[in-house]
Scaffold this motif. Structure first.
Motif, PDB file in Angstrom:
ATOM      1  N   GLU A 170       0.951  -1.236  -0.044  1.00  0.00           N
ATOM      2  CA  GLU A 170       0.091  -0.088  -0.124  1.00  0.00           C
ATOM      3  C   GLU A 170       1.073   1.371  -0.018  1.00  0.00           C
ATOM      4  N   LEU A 171       2.109   1.242   0.558  1.00  0.00           N
ATOM      5  CA  LEU A 171       2.789   2.417   0.588  1.00  0.00           C
ATOM      6  C   LEU A 171       3.247   2.576  -0.948  1.00  0.00           C
ATOM      7  N   LEU A 172       3.893   1.460  -1.261  1.00  0.00           N
ATOM      8  CA  LEU A 172       4.346   1.545  -2.766  1.00  0.00           C
ATOM      9  C   LEU A 172       2.957   2.395  -3.877  1.00  0.00           C
ATOM     10  N   ARG A 173       1.960   1.760  -3.391  1.00  0.00           N
ATOM     11  CA  ARG A 173       0.697   2.210  -4.504  1.00  0.00           C
ATOM     12  C   ARG A 173       0.269   3.535  -3.980  1.00  0.00           C
ATOM     13  N   ASP A 174       0.294   3.913  -2.836  1.00  0.00           N
ATOM     14  CA  ASP A 174      -0.177   5.168  -2.599  1.00  0.00           C
ATOM     15  C   ASP A 174       0.719   6.264  -3.058  1.00  0.00           C
ATOM     16  N   HIS A 175       2.036   5.766  -2.979  1.00  0.00           N
ATOM     17  CA  HIS A 175       3.310   6.602  -3.353  1.00  0.00           C
ATOM     18  C   HIS A 175       3.036   6.787  -4.913  1.00  0.00           C
TER      19      HIS A 175
END
Length: 200
Positions: A170-175
């Motif tokens: 989710e960190l990757l996706r949100d960024h």
């Protein structure tokens, strides 16, 4: 399902005897194909392939197996289209097997128009299918490479920020969303050490 014959192809003919090439060229011309200048030597075959970029090549085996096999090897290596072998005399199974190992798309032992056109149709379709399969393999390999990079980036984030796998993704996706980039591109920057994303 109906299929149409392949017509109007640019065809390269290679053999050590020009009289054979003229005879084959006449049949192909009557079938509606365009025959390039003839290649007799290996060097001529390479030059003509580079200059003419034929859709298909015929190498005629006619007695001198080693010369014919050298022409096949060169033609298969440089031609962007399929290569067919035409057999004028009885050839040993070993010679045909060696030609097959070099990557020919088929061979024909008759210069009857229907036989030649049938061999051309099969060769062109096989070549197209081989290209489609190669493209599919390349796509799958690329997708696998991207997945490996994303997984490695997730592992870095999990360790760095002490979060689980889902949270790391989710960190990757949100960024990626906030920066207008793909998840893969953000993952690559993590691997390169340019982006260690802060936890939410």
């Amino acid at each position: 399902m109906t299929t149409t014959s392949e017509r109007n192809l640019r065809i390269l003919l290679a053999n050590e005897r020009k009289e054979d090439l003229r005879a084959l060229g006449d049949v192909l011309d009557h079938l509606g194909h365009e025959v390039t200048p003839f290649a007799v030597s290996v060097a001529e075959a390479t030059e003509l392939i580079a200059r003419e970029d034929p859709d298909l090549a015929f190498v005629v085996l006619d007695g001198d197996d080693e010369h014919g096999l050298a022409l096949i090897a060169e033609t298969v290596s440089y031609a962007s289209g399929p290569v067919l072998v035409s057999v004028r005399k009885a050839e040993s199974p070993e010679t045909i097997a060696r030609a097959a190992d070099m990557g020919i798309m088929g061979y024909v032992d008759s210069w009857a128009p229907d036989d030649l056109q049938g061999a051309i149709d099969v060769a062109v379709r096989r070549h197209r299918e081989e290209q489609r399969l190669s493209e599919k393999v390349a796509q799958l390999e690329s997708a696998l490479d991207r997945r490996v990079i994303i997984e490695r980036a997730k592992g870095i984030l999990m360790e760095r920020h002490r979060v689980g796998e889902r949270a790391a993704f989710e960190l990757l996706r949100d960024h990626a969303r906030s920066s207008g980039r793909r998840v893969f591109d953000v993952a690559q920057t993590v691997l390169d050490g340019h982006a260690l994303l802060p936890p939410n």
